[in-house]
Design an enzyme around this catalytic site. Structure first.
Site, PDB file in Angstrom:
ATOM      1  N   LEU A 232       0.791  -1.104   0.145  1.00  0.00           N
ATOM      2  CA  LEU A 232       0.316   0.009   0.068  1.00  0.00           C
ATOM      3  C   LEU A 232       1.500   0.761   0.043  1.00  0.00           C
ATOM      4  O   LEU A 232       1.876   1.672   0.773  1.00  0.00           O
ATOM      5  CB  LEU A 232      -1.120  -0.265   1.101  1.00  0.00           C
ATOM      6  CG  LEU A 232      -1.508  -1.101   1.579  1.00  0.00           C
ATOM      7  CD1 LEU A 232      -2.607  -0.838   2.477  1.00  0.00           C
ATOM      8  CD2 LEU A 232      -2.994  -1.539  -0.311  1.00  0.00           C
TER       9      LEU A 232
ATOM     10  N   GLY B 245       2.485  -6.364   7.796  1.00  0.00           N
ATOM     11  CA  GLY B 245       1.896  -4.834   7.371  1.00  0.00           C
ATOM     12  C   GLY B 245       0.957  -4.128   6.471  1.00  0.00           C
ATOM     13  O   GLY B 245      -0.559  -4.482   6.889  1.00  0.00           O
ATOM     14  N   ASP B 246       1.804  -3.525   5.750  1.00  0.00           N
ATOM     15  CA  ASP B 246       0.664  -3.406   4.701  1.00  0.00           C
ATOM     16  C   ASP B 246       0.924  -4.383   3.476  1.00  0.00           C
ATOM     17  O   ASP B 246       0.981  -3.447   2.201  1.00  0.00           O
ATOM     18  CB  ASP B 246       0.790  -2.034   4.613  1.00  0.00           C
ATOM     19  CG  ASP B 246       1.877  -1.336   4.103  1.00  0.00           C
ATOM     20  OD1 ASP B 246       2.743  -1.901   4.209  1.00  0.00           O
ATOM     21  OD2 ASP B 246       2.169  -0.666   4.150  1.00  0.00           O
ATOM     22  N   GLU B 247       1.823  -5.714   3.272  1.00  0.00           N
ATOM     23  CA  GLU B 247       1.964  -5.935   2.514  1.00  0.00           C
ATOM     24  C   GLU B 247       0.918  -7.001   2.068  1.00  0.00           C
ATOM     25  O   GLU B 247       0.175  -7.807   3.383  1.00  0.00           O
ATOM     26  CB  GLU B 247       3.306  -6.520   2.442  1.00  0.00           C
ATOM     27  CG  GLU B 247       4.488  -5.604   2.938  1.00  0.00           C
ATOM     28  CD  GLU B 247       5.511  -6.385   2.866  1.00  0.00           C
ATOM     29  OE1 GLU B 247       5.931  -6.668   1.403  1.00  0.00           O
ATOM     30  OE2 GLU B 247       6.313  -5.979   3.556  1.00  0.00           O
TER      31      GLU B 247
END
Length: 329
Positions: free
Chosen positions: A195, A236-238
């Site tokens: 993201l 986390g945001d992967e």
């Protein structure tokens, strides 16, 4: 001398007293219960029961000839279950036939709602029924425990392979599916998604808002992928998406652009709108040239393509080289 009726009823609640003329003089209380209210006293015994083993009989002399031998018979009225019997002379030319359920006692108790009062107090059938009930209760308790244990194991396994925040698969589940796909040797594409601007959401609006964004992004990915595809959050945001059988660049580009477009839509969190985007790197499980990559190498290729997309300005997608095989679907 014939025993008094109440004595016979207590000792043999399933007896039938047959006179010398073949008429039924009396039936025990449990036998009457099995006859379901049908009149018995006064009728000919051959109309009330069918003795068919060791041979078929129809007269009192024939029945007396089988005195002391185990009989198999069936009532002609009421219950049609097979009973066991023993015929003995009454000393006055007649015969007393004492009957029992044999191994059908459990079915008889269930069908006719029999209780302990329907059996002689010395009849071991009651003890057997208690053992059967205890065994059934133990089996049911065991089955219930096994179901609970199985459910707990499935739930634990599900938790072990699920990302608790988004409900997607986690890194462990992804590794498992990826290894299986590589062993099977099929064609698939791996999309590594990171993201853009997610850190700003956390820094500006807090981690609770960040969690809401991750959950919204997860829903988008599930909506745009197929049931058999694997969607996982690996950090986390992967995120990683495994697309089985899909290696056509045109279709993959269209899917990547659609993912980016949907993820870029504002995400309302309480009284603010959070905005993120996505960069996507795409690698192939079956490249057109070279050896098939392993799981670690494949992830590295997708990661390299991802950061190439970020260097090109973010909110883009990039392919790993070499060119994949044609779409097989």
């Amino acid at each position: 001398m014939i025993l008094p009726s109440d004595t016979l009823d207590a000792l043999c609640p399933m007896h039938m007293h047959i006179g010398a003329d073949g008429g039924v003089r009396r039936m025990g209380p449990t036998l009457r219960k099995l006859m379901e209210g049908a009149a018995g006293e006064g009728a000919q015994f051959a109309e009330m029961m069918d003795v068919f083993r060791p041979r078929r009989v129809g007269t009192v002399p024939d029945l007396l000839a089988l005195s002391g031998r185990r009989l198999q018979l069936r009532l002609c009225r009421g219950s049609q279950m097979v009973l066991k019997g023993l015929a003995m002379p009454d000393g006055q030319g007649g015969v007393i036939v004492n009957m029992s359920f044999g191994i059908a006692v459990v079915d008889a108790v269930r069908e006719h709602a029999l209780t302990s009062t329907d059996f002689a107090v010395t009849d071991l059938a009651i003890d057997m029924l208690y053992l059967v009930e205890a065994k059934s209760a133990a089996f049911e308790a065991s089955r219930t425990l096994n179901r609970r244990l199985q459910g707990a194991m499935l739930a634990a396994e599900q938790r072990a392979y699920t990302d608790t925040l988004t409900g997607l698969r986690n890194r462990r589940a992804l590794d498992h599916v990826l290894q299986r796909l590589l062993l099977e040797g099929g064609n698939f594409a791996l999309l590594h998604i990171d993201l853009d601007y997610f850190k700003q959401v956390n820094d500006t609006h807090g981690h609770a808002a960040g969690d809401r964004v991750l959950q919204a992004v997860a829903r988008v990915m599930l909506e745009l992928t197929r049931k058999d595809d694997t969607v996982a959050r690996i950090g986390g945001d992967e995120f990683v998406i495994l697309l089985v059988g899909l290696t056509d660049r045109v279709r993959l580009s269209a899917l990547a652009e659609q993912l980016i477009h949907r993820i870029e839509r504002p995400i309302p969190v309480e009284d603010v709108e959070c905005r993120v985007s996505a960069s996507i790197g795409i690698a192939f499980g079956a490249p057109k040239t070279g050896a098939r990559p392993g799981a670690e190498e494949l992830m590295e290729r997708a990661d390299s393509a991802l950061y190439r997309a970020k260097r090109q300005g973010r909110a883009q997608h990039a392919f790993d080289e070499p060119t994949p095989v044609e779409d097989l679907r």
